[in-house]
Enzyme design. Sequence first.
Site, PDB file in Angstrom:
ATOM      1  N   CYS A   1       0.814  -1.219   0.000  1.00  0.00           N
ATOM      2  CA  CYS A   1       0.000   0.000   0.000  1.00  0.00           C
ATOM      3  C   CYS A   1       0.851   1.274   0.000  1.00  0.00           C
ATOM      4  CB  CYS A   1      -0.940  -0.013   1.197  1.00  0.00           C
ATOM      5  SG  CYS A   1      -0.139  -0.498   2.740  1.00  0.00           S
TER       6      CYS A   1
ATOM      7  N   HIS B   1      -2.431   5.473   6.325  1.00  0.00           N
ATOM      8  CA  HIS B   1      -1.048   5.943   6.443  1.00  0.00           C
ATOM      9  C   HIS B   1      -1.008   7.403   5.977  1.00  0.00           C
ATOM     10  CE1 HIS B   1       0.293   1.741   6.634  1.00  0.00           C
ATOM     11  NE2 HIS B   1      -0.219   1.495   5.454  1.00  0.00           N
TER      12      HIS B   1
HETATM   13  P1  NAD Z   1      -5.166 -10.954   6.135  1.00  0.00           P
HETATM   14  O1  NAD Z   1      -4.538 -11.596   7.315  1.00  0.00           O
HETATM   15  O2  NAD Z   1      -6.219  -9.925   6.340  1.00  0.00           O
HETATM   16  O3  NAD Z   1      -5.779 -12.073   5.193  1.00  0.00           O
HETATM   17  C1  NAD Z   1      -5.118 -13.264   4.881  1.00  0.00           C
HETATM   18  C2  NAD Z   1      -6.132 -14.310   4.476  1.00  0.00           C
HETATM   19  O4  NAD Z   1      -5.441 -15.506   4.125  1.00  0.00           O
HETATM   20  C3  NAD Z   1      -7.117 -14.698   5.574  1.00  0.00           C
HETATM   21  O5  NAD Z   1      -8.378 -14.933   4.975  1.00  0.00           O
HETATM   22  C4  NAD Z   1      -6.579 -16.035   6.102  1.00  0.00           C
HETATM   23  O6  NAD Z   1      -7.622 -16.850   6.603  1.00  0.00           O
HETATM   24  C5  NAD Z   1      -6.009 -16.622   4.813  1.00  0.00           C
HETATM   25  N1  NAD Z   1      -4.959 -17.608   5.010  1.00  0.00           N
HETATM   26  C6  NAD Z   1      -4.078 -17.709   6.033  1.00  0.00           C
HETATM   27  N2  NAD Z   1      -3.242 -18.734   5.812  1.00  0.00           N
HETATM   28  C7  NAD Z   1      -3.608 -19.291   4.625  1.00  0.00           C
HETATM   29  C8  NAD Z   1      -3.141 -20.378   3.864  1.00  0.00           C
HETATM   30  N3  NAD Z   1      -2.103 -21.114   4.270  1.00  0.00           N
HETATM   31  N4  NAD Z   1      -3.779 -20.665   2.702  1.00  0.00           N
HETATM   32  C9  NAD Z   1      -4.831 -19.928   2.260  1.00  0.00           C
HETATM   33  N5  NAD Z   1      -5.308 -18.871   2.949  1.00  0.00           N
HETATM   34  C10 NAD Z   1      -4.708 -18.563   4.120  1.00  0.00           C
HETATM   35  O7  NAD Z   1      -3.957 -10.376   5.268  1.00  0.00           O
HETATM   36  P2  NAD Z   1      -3.987  -9.093   4.313  1.00  0.00           P
HETATM   37  O8  NAD Z   1      -3.854  -7.880   5.138  1.00  0.00           O
HETATM   38  O9  NAD Z   1      -5.117  -9.203   3.370  1.00  0.00           O
HETATM   39  O10 NAD Z   1      -2.590  -9.264   3.564  1.00  0.00           O
HETATM   40  C11 NAD Z   1      -2.444 -10.120   2.451  1.00  0.00           C
HETATM   41  C12 NAD Z   1      -1.250  -9.667   1.643  1.00  0.00           C
HETATM   42  O11 NAD Z   1      -1.496  -8.338   1.171  1.00  0.00           O
HETATM   43  C13 NAD Z   1       0.077  -9.591   2.405  1.00  0.00           C
HETATM   44  O12 NAD Z   1       1.130  -9.878   1.525  1.00  0.00           O
HETATM   45  C14 NAD Z   1       0.142  -8.137   2.823  1.00  0.00           C
HETATM   46  O13 NAD Z   1       1.458  -7.698   3.081  1.00  0.00           O
HETATM   47  C15 NAD Z   1      -0.447  -7.466   1.595  1.00  0.00           C
HETATM   48  N6  NAD Z   1      -1.025  -6.136   1.821  1.00  0.00           N
HETATM   49  C16 NAD Z   1      -1.758  -5.872   2.935  1.00  0.00           C
HETATM   50  C17 NAD Z   1      -2.264  -4.601   3.123  1.00  0.00           C
HETATM   51  C18 NAD Z   1      -3.034  -4.241   4.364  1.00  0.00           C
HETATM   52  O14 NAD Z   1      -2.980  -3.104   4.769  1.00  0.00           O
HETATM   53  N7  NAD Z   1      -3.736  -5.158   4.982  1.00  0.00           N
HETATM   54  C19 NAD Z   1      -2.065  -3.609   2.158  1.00  0.00           C
HETATM   55  C20 NAD Z   1      -1.367  -3.934   1.002  1.00  0.00           C
HETATM   56  C21 NAD Z   1      -0.841  -5.203   0.839  1.00  0.00           C
END
Ligand code: NAD
Length: 350
Positions: free
Chosen positions: A141, A221
Amino acid sequence: MRKIKVAVNGYGTIGKRVAEAIMLQPDMELIGIAKTRPDYAALLAYRMKIPIYTSREHVKLFENNGISVAGTIEDMLREADIVVDATPAGIGAKYKPLYEKYGVKALFQGGEKPDIADASFNSYCNYDECLDKKYIRVVSCNTTGLLRLLCSLNTYNKIRRVRATIVRRAADPKEDKKGPINSIKPNPVTVPSHHGVDVKTVLRDLNIVTTAVIVPTTLMHLHIVNIEFENPMTRGDIINALSARRRIALVNAELTGIDSTAKIIEAARDLGRKRSDVPELIVWEDSIHVSGNEVILMQAVHQESIVVPENIDAIRAVMGLAKNPEESIRITDQTLKIGIFREMFSIPKS
Ligand code: NAD
């Protein structure tokens, strides 16, 4: 034309938003999502009739919670043309061999290391470089916010160097175990922070150094960005360059009263935005300070939603659905109603 079959692995903050955005695209079909826990998000997806897949060992767990699964993650990959991996940071790397095994293209998110993919992606910067690649990483992000700004300005006047401070939200609203809750924490104490390094995965030759602190908020942010250009700029130049981009909303704090991240989110609620999402980069027009070749400004990034349009464009690039960025960006912005924030809240100068 046959729609591209897209699967989403990981259905949390990013996965659920990207899945819903895919459902709105005329050239894509969401074939299902995969998750490991049958929680409220899974239940809601199930009630929305989205096919749910999970790993073999979790099938029983889902069925015990009243969710009939459509199959295993392997079944989902067999059917998909491309998978959007939105699993927690670092887990995508563990899935990559499975994606390779099933010959499915994949998008990874910013929490994965850059070398997981053939290239890192931002719609305004390097769509062409990612055309027809197999594995792409959509940067995080903060990096997306910085790249949107820098690539919009760089086409106007070449950037010589960037120094930026990232004031990071401590956690997403649902993350009730993270902190700090009463502290300002350098992230890290050493300089530089990883954000500038990540920007260079897309803009390789850019002279950029970033520092970062974490503060006790969950909303957005905030970046304080200092840019030095090769040639002098005026405030008007900056405003013209940023106004040309639908994914950037210039907001005048004095005229609108939107002078904090809290008010940005409240404005998104007033707009009726689902989950109060703000996929646009918000740049405070009042903050733009120009002195010769140097510009300082402040911008805000909604971490939960800013990468959603980028994920949609990255799918088009990888699948060759749109041969140039403008074509993809136009469809994505139209279907996700991006641009409404600035239409509503940007006040033209009289
Ligand atoms: P999150 O924890 O909200 O969601 C992760 C999801 O994956 C959940 O539904 C969880 O149940 C599932 N999960 C966990 N282990 C798993 C597995 N082994 N197999 C399949 N599913 C599984 O995470 P998020 O915040 O959505 O982040 C996901 C990615 O996006 C990361 O790489 C993060 O760095 C990136 N990201 C996050 C944000 C943010 O602010 N949240 C912003 C930009 C990028």
